[in-house]
Design an enzyme around this catalytic site. Structure first.
Site, PDB file in Angstrom:
ATOM      1  N   THR A 143       0.832  -1.188   0.000  1.00  0.00           N
ATOM      2  CA  THR A 143       0.000   0.000   0.000  1.00  0.00           C
ATOM      3  C   THR A 143       0.876   1.252   0.000  1.00  0.00           C
ATOM      4  O   THR A 143       1.826   1.331   0.792  1.00  0.00           O
ATOM      5  CB  THR A 143      -0.891   0.001   1.263  1.00  0.00           C
ATOM      6  OG1 THR A 143      -1.759  -1.142   1.221  1.00  0.00           O
ATOM      7  CG2 THR A 143      -1.736   1.260   1.352  1.00  0.00           C
ATOM      8  N   SER A 144       0.565   2.207  -0.879  1.00  0.00           N
ATOM      9  CA  SER A 144       1.246   3.494  -0.911  1.00  0.00           C
ATOM     10  C   SER A 144       2.757   3.310  -1.123  1.00  0.00           C
ATOM     11  O   SER A 144       3.148   2.808  -2.167  1.00  0.00           O
ATOM     12  CB  SER A 144       0.903   4.278   0.364  1.00  0.00           C
ATOM     13  OG  SER A 144       1.383   5.586   0.290  1.00  0.00           O
ATOM     14  N   SER A 145       3.596   3.645  -0.138  1.00  0.00           N
ATOM     15  CA  SER A 145       5.032   3.419  -0.298  1.00  0.00           C
ATOM     16  C   SER A 145       5.299   1.934  -0.578  1.00  0.00           C
ATOM     17  O   SER A 145       6.193   1.583  -1.364  1.00  0.00           O
ATOM     18  CB  SER A 145       5.774   3.863   0.969  1.00  0.00           C
ATOM     19  OG  SER A 145       7.154   3.732   0.812  1.00  0.00           O
TER      20      SER A 145
END
Ligand SMILES: *[C@@H]1O[C@H](CO)[C@@H](O)[C@H](O)[C@H]1NC(C)=O
Length: 303
Positions: A143-145
């Site tokens: 998720t995300s990074s």
């Protein structure tokens, strides 16, 4: 029989101890402190299910900025799914202040380049050997990074992973730092201003592992992004789809299919070809919720 079981478990603890490491405890998040070469200080946490499959698959589940292995273990469905399907989950934990992953340095954006991607690949290799894992069932998600790292791992270790699912990330190499800063934030990418053609984005991937044969397989990719994402602007969805469509030689401008309200109301699924698809979540911000049951289908654990 009792005695034999006791003796066997005593011996397995003893042999793990003699190798200078604690054996991961099935059914709980355990840290592996010694797993061969670790070019960066990324920590290695593992979840071995109580009901481990005979030749288990592996899912690498990578946390977001400010996250930890423990947080992602708590806030994602993979440990529950691991018990259901018998695979092992690797939860890497970022060593950087702010604990975003390094997706910006030349080292991490290169196959065996000595960055976080290299350290995570070595966690996977250790687990394959230690648990005689099925090398046709090695997957990565985040998720995300962690989604950025998912794209980076798919690009730098196409020989290791069969598929990747990225929730709210950026194209591999989009956070590339001109000064080779480690875990550097990149405003122009985050703001959706790093745009390129499918061919250019594909080249960024190929350049991360130039000696990888052109005819060898690369992981199937599924990309999620929210249309109202104010942290990682939604243009990154288009750019990431361009990248993977380009890598696989699909025509980005002529996807195979586009379906509204799939997999849920307000989401649109675009299939560029057998190995690349995107899911755009209308009105959803940063980050899109993990769809565990669908992930299992994409990875091939469920039908
Ligand atoms: C941010 O990334 C882009 C590529 O997406 C690159 O051209 C640019 O130089 C990077 N910015 C910095 C400050 O490193």
């Amino acid at each position: 029989m009792r005695l034999l079981t006791t003796l066997t478990s005593f011996l397995s603890v003893a042999s793990a101890a003699s190798l200078g490491k604690r054996a991961p405890t099935p059914g709980s998040l355990s840290q592996v402190t010694s797993f061969g070469t670790a070019p960066t200080k990324a920590a290695f946490y593992i979840y071995v299910p109580k009901k481990l499959a005979e030749s288990p698959g592996i899912v690498v589940a990578i946390h977001y900025c400010t996250g930890t292995a423990q947080a992602y273990y708590n806030n994602s469905p993979y440990k529950t799914l691991a018990e259901q399907y018998g695979f092992i989950v690797i939860y890497p934990s970022s060593p950087h202040s702010g604990t975003c992953w390094d997706v910006s340095s030349k080292a991490t954006l290169s196959h065996d380049g000595g960055g976080d991607s290299h350290t995570i690949a070595n966690m996977v290799k250790w687990t394959i050997t230690e648990y005689k894992a099925d090398t046709t069932k090695i997957f990565v998600t985040g998720t995300s990074s962690g989604a950025m790292m998912t794209n980076v791992l798919a690009a730098t270790y196409p020989d290791l992973f069969q598929a990747g699912i990225a929730y709210s990330g950026v194209p591999a190499g989009c956070f590339m730092s001109t000064s080779s800063g480690i875990a550097a934030w990149n405003n122009s990418c985050a703001n959706g201003q790093s745009t390129a053609t499918p061919q250019k984005w594909a080249q960024v991937v190929l350049d991360m592992y130039p000696s990888y044969p052109a005819t060898s397989p690369r992981p199937r990719m599924q990309i999620y992004h929210g249309s109202a994402d104010a942290t990682i602007r939604p243009q990154n969805y288009q750019e990431t789809m361009k990248q993977w469509a380009g890598v696989f030689g699909y025509n980005y401008d002529k996807p195979e299919s586009t379906k509204s309200n799939d997999p849920q109301s307000g989401y649109t699924r675009t299939i560029y070809g057998e190995r690349a698809q995107g899911i755009y979540a209308q009105g959803v911000g940063h980050s899109v919720n993990i769809r565990g049951a669908d992930d299992m289908k994409f990875f091939g654990f469920a039908t």
